[in-house]
Write an enzyme that holds these catalytic residues in place. Structure first.
Site, short mmCIF file in Angstrom:
data_model
loop_
_atom_site.label_atom_id
_atom_site.label_comp_id
_atom_site.label_asym_id
_atom_site.label_seq_id
_atom_site.Cartn_x
_atom_site.Cartn_y
_atom_site.Cartn_z
CB SER A 262 35.64 45.33 38.88
OG SER A 262 36.26 44.73 37.77
CG ASP A 372 39.78 38.69 40.88
OD1 ASP A 372 39.53 38.35 39.71
OD2 ASP A 372 39.43 39.79 41.36
CG HIS A 403 36.30 39.90 39.90
ND1 HIS A 403 37.39 40.72 39.97
CD2 HIS A 403 35.33 40.64 39.29
CE1 HIS A 403 37.12 41.90 39.43
NE2 HIS A 403 35.87 41.87 39.01
#
Length: 441
Positions: A262, A372, A403
């Site tokens: 991320s 995601d 995710h």
């Protein structure tokens, strides 16, 4: 009194304020009184009576958390955790009451700080441990994997703790450092009952790769956010971890890789500039667009799942403030997304991850989950477009994963999906392990 870092990972609804303010004439000095106030406050939230809950705040809390924001937070929690059921227990530590609350999908700890006047001066939501989870997690361990703990000094009076996970009976093996997403995360990057970094560590070690994971600085040492950028939050510590890993027995120092998830993935090109000698880099659901754009997309997505419950216009206004040339160090945090101060946004504004990635020459693997909703296919396609023709780069897409690189049952991922126990998909672990071994030959 220390301020705690308010920035939270984009897929976790965890908001904390620790403030002080004026007092009423009522004197609150017993644990039972604080428990009663906390229980009453939770009953107001459960009844969605946000205006009455707001009245319980002190002046600073009222400024930071007006009824509309309180509604937004509670609505997103319900979306993640399911309907609120009850308070399971109340524990008092000094001024703070920890209410363990039962929701349909998972428990939640609500930390409520109460001053001597009976006003709320702090509110903190975070996932509670589930007793059944540890038993399930043990089945993921292998007899061929061992762990040891460590502590690394990264700055004056700041020591970060973590774990080295390594395969048994091997020597001079490759290694990988795991870099967290946004917010004060632990070494496992825990979200609800899920621990994606733990899964990666065990899976890689089973494939002959040493893994270093650690508690993030803002997890172990709550920091004044007005002085914090990604340099202090993440990059300095990654460099220190790399230096520490290079001298560990059994590791080939020329075969150390860095994986960022991320926001950690978004920072990989910036990290690569600091550690150009690393063997390779892995971007795990990495944003290609500005962070504020992703935040807006996420709120819009969640608002579509539950129409009318989230004030998207407020988020749009704050995102525009981040993009405005008028943004400065003096911009109030109340005008910015997620309570993140201007110093953080101004630092990110100077960083163009796509341009930085073009300059990378070391092997680079970019992975993306097709379900995601936080870092989307749009980001993945941007990476592919900008890095097309670069022989050092490989791309992998997993259409059914979210995710956390875990699968879900619904067509579209939801915040509540993160509260369902799962593991990082074995195909992802296998693909990354194979790529690392391939680059290490």
């Amino acid at each position: 009194m220390k301020k705690k870092y308010p920035f939270r990972r984009l897929f976790a609804v965890i908001i904390m304020f620790f403030l002080t303010g004026n007092a009423f004439s009522v004197i609150v000095n017993t644990s039972e009184q604080r428990k009663e106030i906390a229980a009453n406050f939770m009953s107001l939230l459960a009844a969605e009576n946000y205006q009455s809950a707001y009245v319980a705040f002190n002046r600073a809390m009222k400024q930071a958390l007006p009824p509309d924001k309180l509604k937004m937070i509670w609505t997103m929690l319900l979306k993640q955790l399911g309907p609120y059921e009850k308070i399971e227990s109340l524990k008092v530590h000094k001024l703070t009451v920890i209410a363990r609350c039962r929701f349909h999908n998972a428990p939640l700890n609500v930390k409520i700080s109460i001053d001597s006047s009976g006003q709320l001066i702090g509110l903190y939501f975070l996932p509670a441990k589930q007793k059944s989870f540890n038993t399930k997690r043990k089945s993921f361990l292998s007899r061929d994997v061992e762990e040891s703990s460590f502590e690394v000094k990264v700055a004056k009076k700041i020591y970060l703790k973590g774990n080295l996970t390594f395969p048994v009976g091997v020597d001079k093996v490759p290694a990988v450092i795991l870099v967290h997403g946004s917010g004060p995360q632990d070494r496992d990057e825990t979200i609800g009952p899920n621990k994606p970094f733990y899964d990666l560590a065990m899976g890689f070690a089973e494939n002959g790769i040493v893994v270093l994971r650690y508690d993030k600085r803002t997890k172990s040492y709550p920091t004044d956010p007005s002085k914090l950028t990604v340099e202090q939050e993440t990059i300095i510590d990654v460099v220190k971890m790399y230096e520490f890993l290079r001298i560990q027995r059994g590791i080939d120092p020329s075969k150390i890789f860095i994986l960022g998830h991320s926001l950690g993935g978004m920072l990989i090109p910036r990290i690569a500039a600091k550690i150009p000698e690393a063997a390779g880099f892995i971007m795990f659901a990495a944003p290609a667009r500005p962070l504020e754009d992703l935040i807006l997309d996420q709120f819009q997505y969640i608002s579509q799942l539950n129409p009318g419950k989230i004030d998207v216009k407020d988020i749009e206004k704050k995102v525009q403030k981040v993009k405005s040339p008028e943004l400065s160090m003096k911009t109030p945090v109340s005008e910015l997304p997620l309570g993140v101060p201007s110093v953080y946004w101004l630092d990110l504004r100077k960083y163009q991850q796509l341009e930085a990635a073009v300059k990378m020459t070391r092997p680079l693997l970019i992975l993306q989950g097709g379900r995601d909703y936080q870092v989307t296919i749009q980001d993945f396609e941007l990476w592919k477009k900008v890095l097309a023709g670069h022989r050092n780069v490989e791309f992998k897409l997993y259409p059914k994963l979210n995710h956390l690189f875990m699968s879900g049952k619904s067509k579209k991922a939801t915040p509540g999906e993160y509260m369902i126990p799962g593991h990082v998909d074995q195909k992802v672990i296998s693909d990354i392990s194979h790529w690392i071994q391939q680059q290490s030959q």
